[in-house]
Design a protein around this motif. Structure first.
Motif, PDB file in Angstrom:
ATOM      1  N   LEU A   1       0.565  -0.884   0.114  1.00  0.00           N
ATOM      2  CA  LEU A   1      -0.105  -0.041   0.203  1.00  0.00           C
ATOM      3  C   LEU A   1       0.794   1.361  -0.225  1.00  0.00           C
ATOM      4  O   LEU A   1       0.254   2.502  -0.632  1.00  0.00           O
ATOM      5  N   VAL A   2       2.177   0.904   1.009  1.00  0.00           N
ATOM      6  CA  VAL A   2       2.699   1.839   0.426  1.00  0.00           C
ATOM      7  C   VAL A   2       4.444   2.069   0.080  1.00  0.00           C
ATOM      8  O   VAL A   2       4.751   0.782   0.310  1.00  0.00           O
ATOM      9  N   GLU A   3       5.693   3.169  -0.033  1.00  0.00           N
ATOM     10  CA  GLU A   3       7.138   2.481  -0.346  1.00  0.00           C
ATOM     11  C   GLU A   3       7.494   3.195   0.049  1.00  0.00           C
ATOM     12  O   GLU A   3       7.185   4.325   0.637  1.00  0.00           O
ATOM     13  N   SER A   4       8.424   2.951   0.890  1.00  0.00           N
ATOM     14  CA  SER A   4       9.399   3.870   1.020  1.00  0.00           C
ATOM     15  C   SER A   4      10.989   4.433   1.024  1.00  0.00           C
ATOM     16  O   SER A   4      11.032   3.317  -0.469  1.00  0.00           O
ATOM     17  N   ARG A   5      11.786   5.424   0.988  1.00  0.00           N
ATOM     18  CA  ARG A   5      12.429   5.591   0.046  1.00  0.00           C
ATOM     19  C   ARG A   5      13.551   5.718   0.717  1.00  0.00           C
ATOM     20  O   ARG A   5      13.551   6.396   1.438  1.00  0.00           O
ATOM     21  N   ARG A   6      15.151   5.575   0.955  1.00  0.00           N
ATOM     22  CA  ARG A   6      16.024   5.714   1.418  1.00  0.00           C
ATOM     23  C   ARG A   6      16.872   7.136   1.318  1.00  0.00           C
ATOM     24  O   ARG A   6      16.892   7.024   0.184  1.00  0.00           O
ATOM     25  N   GLY A   7      17.919   7.571   2.027  1.00  0.00           N
ATOM     26  CA  GLY A   7      19.319   8.187   1.530  1.00  0.00           C
ATOM     27  C   GLY A   7      17.894   9.804   1.698  1.00  0.00           C
ATOM     28  O   GLY A   7      17.392  10.036   2.112  1.00  0.00           O
ATOM     29  N   ALA A   8      18.732  10.510  -0.080  1.00  0.00           N
ATOM     30  CA  ALA A   8      18.302  12.367   0.469  1.00  0.00           C
ATOM     31  C   ALA A   8      17.418  11.849  -0.202  1.00  0.00           C
ATOM     32  O   ALA A   8      16.840  11.053  -0.691  1.00  0.00           O
ATOM     33  N   GLY A   9      16.509  12.609   0.511  1.00  0.00           N
ATOM     34  CA  GLY A   9      14.871  12.233   0.490  1.00  0.00           C
ATOM     35  C   GLY A   9      13.817  11.253   1.018  1.00  0.00           C
ATOM     36  O   GLY A   9      13.272  11.302  -0.135  1.00  0.00           O
ATOM     37  N   ALA A  10      14.375  10.638   1.906  1.00  0.00           N
ATOM     38  CA  ALA A  10      13.631   9.676   2.209  1.00  0.00           C
ATOM     39  C   ALA A  10      12.719  10.109   2.852  1.00  0.00           C
ATOM     40  O   ALA A  10      12.547  11.204   3.457  1.00  0.00           O
TER      41      ALA A  10
END
Length: 158
Positions: free
Chosen positions: A56-65
């Motif tokens: 249902l959701v996604e995650s982003r790591r690093g810059a702009g996490a």
């Protein structure tokens, strides 16, 4: 016993993420969502991890996490959310087997299981008919009638 609020908090988080997205912010942080829910960001991160496992959701790591919706809100039902954060049945039986020598102890489980099965079917059907987009529409209608602005309050990053 207290009522469990995990479904409500998860729906809140998803609706907030959509509103945040509509205002031009693709990524949301758990801190931002937690501010709206008025809870600890750790609670939100744990809940979002369950929503991520359900797709249902996604995650982003690093810059702009941060977190983003993985699907359009119109395609996410409250049943999808419920199954992601509340696996299992709504009601449980006794932890220990009741006294089988007692007429009530003997018959309580099959009787209550039958009742609970009907309730569960009704609740699941209602949750399946309701999208999180519908929840957001209702939220915005209530907010508008209460004179609350439609802006998502985003804490300054710093």
């Amino acid at each position: 016993m207290s009522a469990n609020s995990r479904l409500t908090i998860a729906a809140h988080a998803l609706a907030w993420m959509e509103l945040n997205k509509r205002q031009g912010h693709e990524i949301a942080t758990s801190e931002q969502i937690a501010e709206s829910v008025n809870t600890n960001p750790v609670v939100i991160r744990r809940l979002l991890a369950e929503l991520r496992r359900a797709g249902l959701v996604e995650s982003r790591r690093g810059a702009g996490a941060g977190w983003m919706l993985a699907r359009e809100l119109e395609s996410i039902t409250l049943l999808d959310v419920y199954e992601a954060v509340e696996p299992g049945t709504l009601f449980a039986m006794h932890r220990a087997t009741p006294n089988q020598e007692c007429p009530v102890g003997f018959g309580i489980r099959p009787t209550m299981q039958s009742i609970y099965a009907g309730i569960e079917e009704t609740v699941r059907g209602e949750l399946a008919r309701t999208t999180v987009a519908g929840v957001l529409r209702g939220v915005l209608e209530v907010g508008g009638s209460a004179g609350v602005g439609g802006q998502v309050r985003v804490r300054a990053e710093g």
